[in-house]
Write a protein that holds these residues in place. Structure first.
Motif, mmCIF file in Angstrom:
data_model
loop_
_atom_site.group_PDB
_atom_site.id
_atom_site.type_symbol
_atom_site.label_atom_id
_atom_site.label_comp_id
_atom_site.label_asym_id
_atom_site.label_seq_id
_atom_site.Cartn_x
_atom_site.Cartn_y
_atom_site.Cartn_z
ATOM 1 N N GLY A 84 -6.678 10.593 2.011
ATOM 2 C CA GLY A 84 -5.958 9.972 0.906
ATOM 3 C C GLY A 84 -5.624 8.507 1.111
ATOM 4 O O GLY A 84 -5.812 7.689 0.213
ATOM 5 N N ILE A 85 -5.149 8.161 2.315
ATOM 6 C CA ILE A 85 -4.725 6.786 2.543
ATOM 7 C C ILE A 85 -5.915 5.827 2.541
ATOM 8 O O ILE A 85 -5.815 4.677 2.118
ATOM 9 N N MET A 86 -7.101 6.326 2.967
ATOM 10 C CA MET A 86 -8.295 5.495 2.910
ATOM 11 C C MET A 86 -8.812 5.375 1.479
ATOM 12 O O MET A 86 -9.361 4.341 1.082
ATOM 13 N N ALA A 87 -8.632 6.425 0.692
ATOM 14 C CA ALA A 87 -9.004 6.369 -0.717
ATOM 15 C C ALA A 87 -8.131 5.352 -1.449
ATOM 16 O O ALA A 87 -8.618 4.567 -2.266
ATOM 17 N N VAL A 88 -6.843 5.359 -1.140
ATOM 18 C CA VAL A 88 -5.927 4.378 -1.729
ATOM 19 C C VAL A 88 -6.329 2.960 -1.321
ATOM 20 O O VAL A 88 -6.371 2.044 -2.144
ATOM 21 N N ALA A 89 -6.626 2.790 -0.022
ATOM 22 C CA ALA A 89 -7.003 1.466 0.493
ATOM 23 C C ALA A 89 -8.280 0.958 -0.171
ATOM 24 O O ALA A 89 -8.370 -0.207 -0.567
ATOM 25 N N ALA A 90 -9.291 1.839 -0.302
ATOM 26 C CA ALA A 90 -10.547 1.439 -0.954
ATOM 27 C C ALA A 90 -10.317 1.102 -2.413
ATOM 28 O O ALA A 90 -10.870 0.136 -2.946
ATOM 29 N N GLN A 133 4.568 -4.119 -0.632
ATOM 30 C CA GLN A 133 4.915 -4.178 0.786
ATOM 31 C C GLN A 133 5.665 -2.917 1.215
ATOM 32 O O GLN A 133 5.376 -2.315 2.263
ATOM 33 N N LEU A 134 6.614 -2.492 0.397
ATOM 34 C CA LEU A 134 7.399 -1.294 0.696
ATOM 35 C C LEU A 134 6.520 -0.053 0.700
ATOM 36 O O LEU A 134 6.614 0.795 1.597
ATOM 37 N N ALA A 135 5.628 0.059 -0.274
ATOM 38 C CA ALA A 135 4.771 1.240 -0.395
ATOM 39 C C ALA A 135 3.828 1.392 0.786
ATOM 40 O O ALA A 135 3.660 2.498 1.317
ATOM 41 N N VAL A 136 3.202 0.303 1.212
ATOM 42 C CA VAL A 136 2.274 0.363 2.336
ATOM 43 C C VAL A 136 3.005 0.763 3.612
ATOM 44 O O VAL A 136 2.499 1.554 4.419
ATOM 45 N N GLY A 170 0.712 0.288 -4.320
ATOM 46 C CA GLY A 170 0.565 0.400 -2.879
ATOM 47 C C GLY A 170 0.507 1.833 -2.380
ATOM 48 O O GLY A 170 -0.065 2.110 -1.340
ATOM 49 N N THR A 171 1.071 2.758 -3.141
ATOM 50 C CA THR A 171 1.135 4.161 -2.719
ATOM 51 C C THR A 171 -0.111 4.941 -3.100
ATOM 52 O O THR A 171 -0.651 5.715 -2.303
ATOM 53 N N ILE A 172 -0.594 4.763 -4.329
ATOM 54 C CA ILE A 172 -1.732 5.560 -4.799
ATOM 55 C C ILE A 172 -2.893 4.705 -5.287
ATOM 56 O O ILE A 172 -3.848 5.218 -5.857
ATOM 57 N N GLN A 199 -2.858 -8.262 -2.335
ATOM 58 C CA GLN A 199 -1.876 -8.001 -1.278
ATOM 59 C C GLN A 199 -2.112 -6.652 -0.613
ATOM 60 O O GLN A 199 -2.092 -6.529 0.617
ATOM 61 N N GLY A 200 -2.348 -5.611 -1.433
ATOM 62 C CA GLY A 200 -2.572 -4.283 -0.884
ATOM 63 C C GLY A 200 -3.817 -4.229 -0.013
ATOM 64 O O GLY A 200 -3.820 -3.599 1.051
ATOM 65 N N ALA A 201 -4.889 -4.898 -0.450
ATOM 66 C CA ALA A 201 -6.134 -4.931 0.327
ATOM 67 C C ALA A 201 -5.888 -5.554 1.695
ATOM 68 O O ALA A 201 -6.377 -5.052 2.720
#
Length: 365
Positions: free
Chosen positions: A60-66, A105-108, A199-201, A237-239
């Motif tokens: 999941g976290i890699m899916a969010v990051a991508a 920032q908070l979500a990551v 940042g979360t999803i 920012q999230g990337a």
């Protein structure tokens, strides 16, 4: 070393994803569906793209990051397209930027901590629960509005939303493109929520767009365009934050791009020929189906965490049911968009022929 980023062992264990031809084709398809929904709804499409990648076995976290990384470039193109149609209120976007930055920032930070303490299964569970809670609330809220309008009533913000949206806490700001006047603090609240969910999803559009519509009173098409403008900043920012923690797989990101760029163009064009209420209907149906999809798969993650016990057959059944709702939502959404666009094209062609016929009659006389 001072300033170095400490990467949990769990992150190292999930960094490599096997990229088979089937996986690559699936990611392109996911990108196309997400791009079309993003251009049409202004929501980034991540509420279907992130779960779809998770169903392929991507953590999941890699899916969010991508998703949030691919969203950065896609948002630039989508925002430009909507800007050409006059759908982007840049002043509103810039006002929300500071709160958006804090939210991402908070979500990551929260997502990293969940992964480090609960592992991949715990991270998947956290992301899925967030999907269920937020999507259920948004879909129910929008369903009530669509139902009220279909019955001949006047669209309403609803009790709590109407009270929040009517707050006149100084300073009050007028946004010219959206043609609304609202409190700076309310705009910042929407920006913070949008950033946290981004940042979360992977995207905050399905909370940002409804919030702009129902809390700030922004027209549907302007909310869609403005959210894509905001997505440029949250995506960038999230990337960066996920990349420095080794969670961005550029192969996944690039494959999502391939499909999403075409879908994005089609979806953005659709906003010009489809009524605002129809956009809400599509969004409500898709969000509700994805919420069910994420709720159904939760027992699987609880089994993975060894919180509950269940037979492998039962786990597989939950997984199949989740995928059915998930992919069904994309099929329903894209079909409705293309159908309405086709009907709009038919009406335009009919009117053009009627004008041509009238012109011929006038020239004969």
């Amino acid at each position: 070393m001072a300033g170095a980023v400490e990467i949990p062992a769990t992150v190292e264990a999930i960094k490599f994803i096997s990229m088979t031809p089937q996986m690559a084709a699936s990611l392109v398809g996911i990108g196309f569906v997400g791009g079309m929904l993003s251009g049409f709804l202004g929501s980034g499409g991540a509420f279907i793209m992130t779960p779809a990648m998770m169903s392929l076995g991507i953590p999941g976290i890699m899916a969010v990051a991508a998703n949030i990384t691919h969203k950065f470039g896609k948002a630039i193109m989508g925002s430009k397209k909507h800007g050409e149609y006059g759908n982007v209120d840049k002043r509103m976007g810039l006002v929300m930027f500071i709160a958006l930055f804090i939210g991402v920032q908070l979500a990551v930070s929260v997502s990293k901590n969940v992964l480090a303490k609960a592992g991949t299964a715990g991270s998947n569970l956290y992301i899925s629960v967030m999907f269920v809670v937020i999507l259920t609330w948004v879909s129910w809220f929008m369903y009530r509005d669509v139902k009220r309008t279909a019955a001949g009533g006047v669209p309403s913000r609803g009790g709590l939303a109407e009270k929040i949206g009517s707050l006149n806490i100084p300073p009050m700001i007028h946004f010219k493109v959206a043609n609304v006047r609202c409190s700076l603090w309310l705009a910042l609240l929407v920006g913070l929520a949008t950033g946290f969910l981004a940042g979360t999803i992977g995207v905050g559009g399905f909370i940002g767009v409804p919030a702009m519509i129902y809390l700030l009173g922004v027209p549907t098409y302007v909310a869609a365009g403005t959210e894509l403008f905001l997505a440029i900043f949250s995506g960038m920012q999230g990337a960066y934050l996920y990349a420095i923690n080794g969670l961005v797989d550029l192969r996944i990101t690039l494959l999502l791009y391939v499909g999403s760029l075409l879908g994005l163009t089609i979806g953005a064009v659709g906003t010009r020929v489809v009524r605002g209420m129809q956009i809400k209907q599509v969004m409500t149906a898709i969000i509700a189906m994805v919420a069910v999809s994420r709720a159904v798969v939760i027992p699987k993650y609880l089994v993975d965490m060894k919180v509950i016990k269940m037979s492998q057959q039962s786990v597989s059944l939950f997984k199949y049911a989740s995928d059915a709702f998930l992919y069904g939502s994309g099929l329903v959404g894209c079909s409705m968009i293309l159908y309405w666009m086709y009907r709009a094209w038919q009406r335009a062609s009919k009117m053009e022929k009627e004008r041509a016929a009238l012109g011929s009659e006038a020239s004969v006389r």
